[in-house]
Enzyme design. Structure first.
Site, PDB file in Angstrom:
ATOM      1  N   ASP A  86       0.769  -1.240   0.000  1.00 49.29           N
ATOM      2  CA  ASP A  86       0.000   0.000   0.000  1.00 49.29           C
ATOM      3  C   ASP A  86       0.809   1.304   0.000  1.00 49.29           C
ATOM      4  O   ASP A  86       0.688   2.114  -0.905  1.00 49.29           O
ATOM      5  CB  ASP A  86      -0.950   0.016   1.203  1.00 49.29           C
ATOM      6  CG  ASP A  86      -1.766  -1.269   1.276  1.00 49.29           C
ATOM      7  OD1 ASP A  86      -1.630  -2.110   0.375  1.00 49.29           O
ATOM      8  OD2 ASP A  86      -2.527  -1.427   2.235  1.00 49.29           O
TER       9      ASP A  86
ATOM     10  N   GLU B 148       2.712  -9.316  11.549  1.00 50.99           N
ATOM     11  CA  GLU B 148       2.427  -8.942  10.156  1.00 50.99           C
ATOM     12  C   GLU B 148       3.717  -8.556   9.426  1.00 50.99           C
ATOM     13  O   GLU B 148       3.953  -8.960   8.301  1.00 50.99           O
ATOM     14  CB  GLU B 148       1.427  -7.776  10.179  1.00 50.99           C
ATOM     15  CG  GLU B 148       0.838  -7.392   8.841  1.00 50.99           C
ATOM     16  CD  GLU B 148      -0.120  -6.200   8.966  1.00 50.99           C
ATOM     17  OE1 GLU B 148      -0.270  -5.654  10.089  1.00 50.99           O
ATOM     18  OE2 GLU B 148      -0.704  -5.793   7.937  1.00 50.99           O
TER      19      GLU B 148
HETATM   20  C1  2M8 Z   1      -2.807  -4.513   3.778  1.00 48.44           C
HETATM   21  O1  2M8 Z   1      -3.708  -3.774   2.980  1.00 48.44           O
HETATM   22  C2  2M8 Z   1      -5.035  -3.445   3.418  1.00 48.44           C
HETATM   23  C3  2M8 Z   1      -5.757  -2.935   2.197  1.00 48.44           C
HETATM   24  O2  2M8 Z   1      -5.796  -3.932   1.231  1.00 48.44           O
HETATM   25  C4  2M8 Z   1      -5.067  -2.405   4.508  1.00 48.44           C
HETATM   26  O3  2M8 Z   1      -4.045  -1.841   4.867  1.00 48.44           O
HETATM   27  O4  2M8 Z   1      -6.147  -2.185   5.054  1.00 48.44           O
HETATM   28  C5  2M8 Z   1      -1.655  -4.907   2.853  1.00 48.44           C
HETATM   29  O5  2M8 Z   1      -0.565  -5.335   3.614  1.00 48.44           O
HETATM   30  C6  2M8 Z   1      -2.091  -5.975   1.878  1.00 48.44           C
HETATM   31  O6  2M8 Z   1      -1.006  -6.431   1.124  1.00 48.44           O
HETATM   32  C7  2M8 Z   1      -2.763  -7.135   2.581  1.00 48.44           C
HETATM   33  O7  2M8 Z   1      -3.275  -8.015   1.645  1.00 48.44           O
HETATM   34  C8  2M8 Z   1      -3.862  -6.675   3.520  1.00 48.44           C
HETATM   35  C9  2M8 Z   1      -4.437  -7.799   4.367  1.00 48.44           C
HETATM   36  O8  2M8 Z   1      -3.417  -8.508   4.971  1.00 48.44           O
HETATM   37  O9  2M8 Z   1      -3.388  -5.648   4.381  1.00 48.44           O
END
Ligand code: 2M8
Length: 690
Positions: free
Chosen positions: A171, A407
């Site tokens: 992101d 994470e």
């Molecule tokens: C993160 O992205 C989401 C939006 O898609 C967020 O920040 O709310 C990123 O690390 C993405 O790569 C990942 O798929 C997601 C869920 O783990 O989180």
């Protein structure tokens, strides 16, 4: 098996995040289903619970749009209100393509699914049982790729664009700054919104408000255009060709070709897609000067020259040419990312460490991510950078074992950030741990010769004029074989078999059979001779006995196969005994057993023996054969230490030895100061290093 406890912990994380239909990335921060997360999660499940693996992907594909797009998020109707943005904001019902009974977002993510499905098949114990699933999912993945090649391929050259940073999965990657900065938030209208993520996680570890404003501005453009790709393409200020997205697409295309072959479908389409995208990425996104692939800003028509881990992903996609791969490797293995043996560095951070705005803790702006490192690991293996691959392998395993299933992780200290109990960290840990575990548990069908085999007696009566010359030949040929036919710990046995050097070496070793022929002018020369002889004897035996899977195929490999030297017969174990008299603890790490757990082959000479023994020991200690877990007060070490008890009589001797070669400060301090260290043994991987 010491890894078992950690595998159990990882499974607990996935159990906690499993909803009964799919797995959320983390219960608190991400309470819905995410697109590429599910791909990684399915790979982990396929090691031990194929049913969950298939259900994970089936649930995701139920949300596929009519035009083939696979949404970034599939929302859980019962968990709404805890995440932003949710369906009320996306308003995807404005699109005729959105599915009717499923709530989704209106963008996609890196298409890892083809690749994940092939991995599942490879991991399946009962492969036939997976065929119906392959047949069901294959056309859906093809449809997803078709959508990408039809709707996101403006120049028809296979370079697929993304239209939101969330589509990249990375992101707030610094790679997107130059494009996003062009959106002047004082001049455009941004809808009202309220973030949820930064109330759950320390805002220091998340994107800034200004980033979110731009993310939301883009979503507003999408919904205003009713998710019509053509209209969005005209209006959207973020149209970018991402090397990560395109590399993953290539990896999946390649996997689809193989899946098509398994289920007897035509594989032309994915094959053509693979070739087209791979060529376009290779030709358009690589900077030979900067030794990395860059993203391309489609609106400005220029490369975005920002170095992130995404730029190495063409290794994963099988896109990089050999020349490009060598350059990528140089860059990856530098202080900008993480050099082998560099102090206090954990795997590959997501951004060049030397940049001023590098952050070790902020989300995609520096920390280490397990999925990225896992893909780089696969890419390095593919291009045969074995040592570096192993380094990533240990890190991927070590970080969650030491710091928890977070994470992302601090690139200098390893501390976990973001949400804890994160699914893909657990799933990909399971994948690697099973790999290690299964390889070391593998049983080989054995062949027995029932008697001794002497490999070199055909030359016993050859006249020998000048012994010094034969010795010289022996060292020289050994060196040539290592240099030409081994790379990074793998040995090309077939090429050696056919090589002139091998023929000459066999001839030379035959001459040593003559009684009392060999004399050494120094202790160093004698040591070097026996170590080289041991290593060459292993290769010779593997070739002559046509060993395919492991030296374990031959009963008595270390005791019954012999060389006649000076008129006496020596097995590999006998040579180990000879070497014992030198009392050098580093010797076991210089002896190669033709296995994956063996150190890389080296030539030892009387001149270089000291330094080469050092590097052999150092590389072994820094390989996945030694895992040091200070936070757990534990070290997991290769069985090789146990087999060499005469060198390592007790725990202190082991720890003192390991300590000498450890770079990381925390680990060294732990080995220095902690009195109560638990030692556990990792099983040896006997698979042939061919
Ligand atoms: C993160 O992205 C989401 C939006 O898609 C967020 O920040 O709310 C990123 O690390 C993405 O790569 C990942 O798929 C997601 C869920 O783990 O989180």
């Amino acid at each position: 098996m010491p890894l078992r406890d950690y595998i159990e912990k990882a499974k607990e994380v996935l159990d906690k995040n499993w909803t009964g239909e799919y797995t959320v990335p983390s219960v608190h921060l991400y309470p819905h289903q995410w697109n590429w997360d599910s791909g990684f999660i399915a790979i982990g499940y396929s090691r031990y619970n194929m049913e969950r693996a298939t259900r994970e992907l089936l649930h995701l594909f139920e949300a596929q749009w009519k035009n083939g797009m696979l949404p970034q998020i599939v929302f859980n109707k019962n968990a709404l209100g805890r995440y932003f943005p949710e369906p009320d904001f996306w308003q995807t019902d404005l699109s005729p393509n959105a599915p009717k009974n499923v709530l989704t977002s209106g963008i996609t993510m890196p298409p890892i699914h083809g690749y994940a499905v092939l991995k599942m098949y490879e991991n399946a114990r009962e492969k036939d049982r997976l065929i119906p699933f392959l047949k069901f999912i294959y056309p859906k993945i093809i449809k997803l790729h078709e959508y990408l090649y039809l709707e996101r391929n403006p120049d028809d050259n296979g370079l697929i664009y993304i239209r939101h940073p969330w589509e990249s999965g990375m992101d707030n990657s610094p790679m997107w700054d130059p494009v996003l900065n062009r959106i002047d938030i004082t001049k455009v209208k941004i809808p009202e919104f309220e973030r949820k993520d930064n109330k759950i996680i320390d805002p220091e570890q998340r994107p800034k408000d200004i980033d979110y404003k731009r993310y939301i501005y883009l979503v507003d453009i999408f919904r205003k255009n009713r998710y019509d790709e053509k209209k969005i393409f005209e209006e959207c200020p973020f149209i970018v060709i991402d090397p990560l997205f395109n590399s993953i697409l290539c990896a999946s295309n390649e996997a689809l070709v193989q899946i098509a072959d398994i289920i007897k479908e035509d594989y032309k389409k994915p094959e053509e897609w693979f070739l087209m995208t791979a060529r376009a990425v290779r030709d358009n996104l690589f900077s030979s000067e900067k030794k990395i692939f860059f993203a391309y800003d489609y609106i400005q028509k220029e490369l975005i020259e920002v170095e992130t881990a995404a730029g190495f992903m063409p290794l994963f996609g099988g896109i990089a040419s050999t020349q490009q791969a060598l350059k990528l490797y140089e860059h990856l293995d530098s202080l900008s990312f993480c050099r082998l043996g560099e102090k206090n560095c954990f795997a590959i951070p997501n951004y060049d460490k030397k940049k001023k705005d590098f952050s070790p803790h902020n989300y995609w702006r520096g920390p280490v991510w397990i999925n990225i490192n896992w893909m780089l690991y696969q890419g390095l293996l593919r291009y045969k950078f074995k040592q570096k691959a192993e380094h990533l392998e240990i890190t991927i395993m070590e970080l969650p074992m030491r710091f928890g299933f977070y994470e992302y992780f601090d690139s200098f200290t390893g501390k976990g950030y973001g949400t804890k109990d994160f699914s893909w960290t657990a799933a990909l840990f399971i994948d690697l741990a099973y790999d290690m575990y299964e390889k070391s548990e593998k049983k080989w069908e054995t062949r027995s010769f029932g008697k001794e085999i002497i490999l070199n007696i055909n030359g016993e009566h050859l006249p020998v004029e000048d012994v010094e010359e034969i010795k010289k030949d022996f060292f020289c040929l050994t060196g040539k074989i290592i240099e030409k036919y081994t790379r990074n710990g793998t040995v090309n046995y077939d090429a050696i078999r056919l090589s002139p050097e091998y023929k000459l070496l066999q001839n030379t070793i035959s001459k040593f059979a003559n009684k009392d022929i060999l004399k050494f002018d120094s202790k160093e020369e004698e040591m070097a001779f026996w170590i080289n002889l041991y290593n060459m004897m292993v290769i010779d035996a593997i070739i002559r006995l046509n060993i395919q899977g492991s030296v374990k195929e031959i009963e008595g490999f270390f005791t019954n196969i012999k060389y006649r030297i000076n008129g006496k017969d020596y097995s590999l174990d006998d040579i180990r005994e000879i070497l014992r008299k030198f009392g050098d603890k580093r010797v076991p790490f210089a002896l190669v057993k033709g296995t994956n757990s063996s150190p890389p082959l080296r030539l030892f000479t009387k001149k270089n023996i000291k330094s080469k023994l050092n590097s052999a020991a150092r590389d072994f200690i820094r390989s996945p054969e030694v895992i040091i877990l200070p936070e757990e007060k534990k070290i997991l070490i290769s069985e090789l230490f146990r087999w060499n008890e005469h060198y390592f009589k007790d725990k202190d001797e082991i720890i003192n030895f390991i300590k000498k070669y450890v770079k990381d400060d925390t680990k060294r301090e732990f080995l220095d100061k902690e009195d109560d260290i638990e030692i556990r043994y990792l099983l040896y991987d006997w698979t042939l290093n061919g």
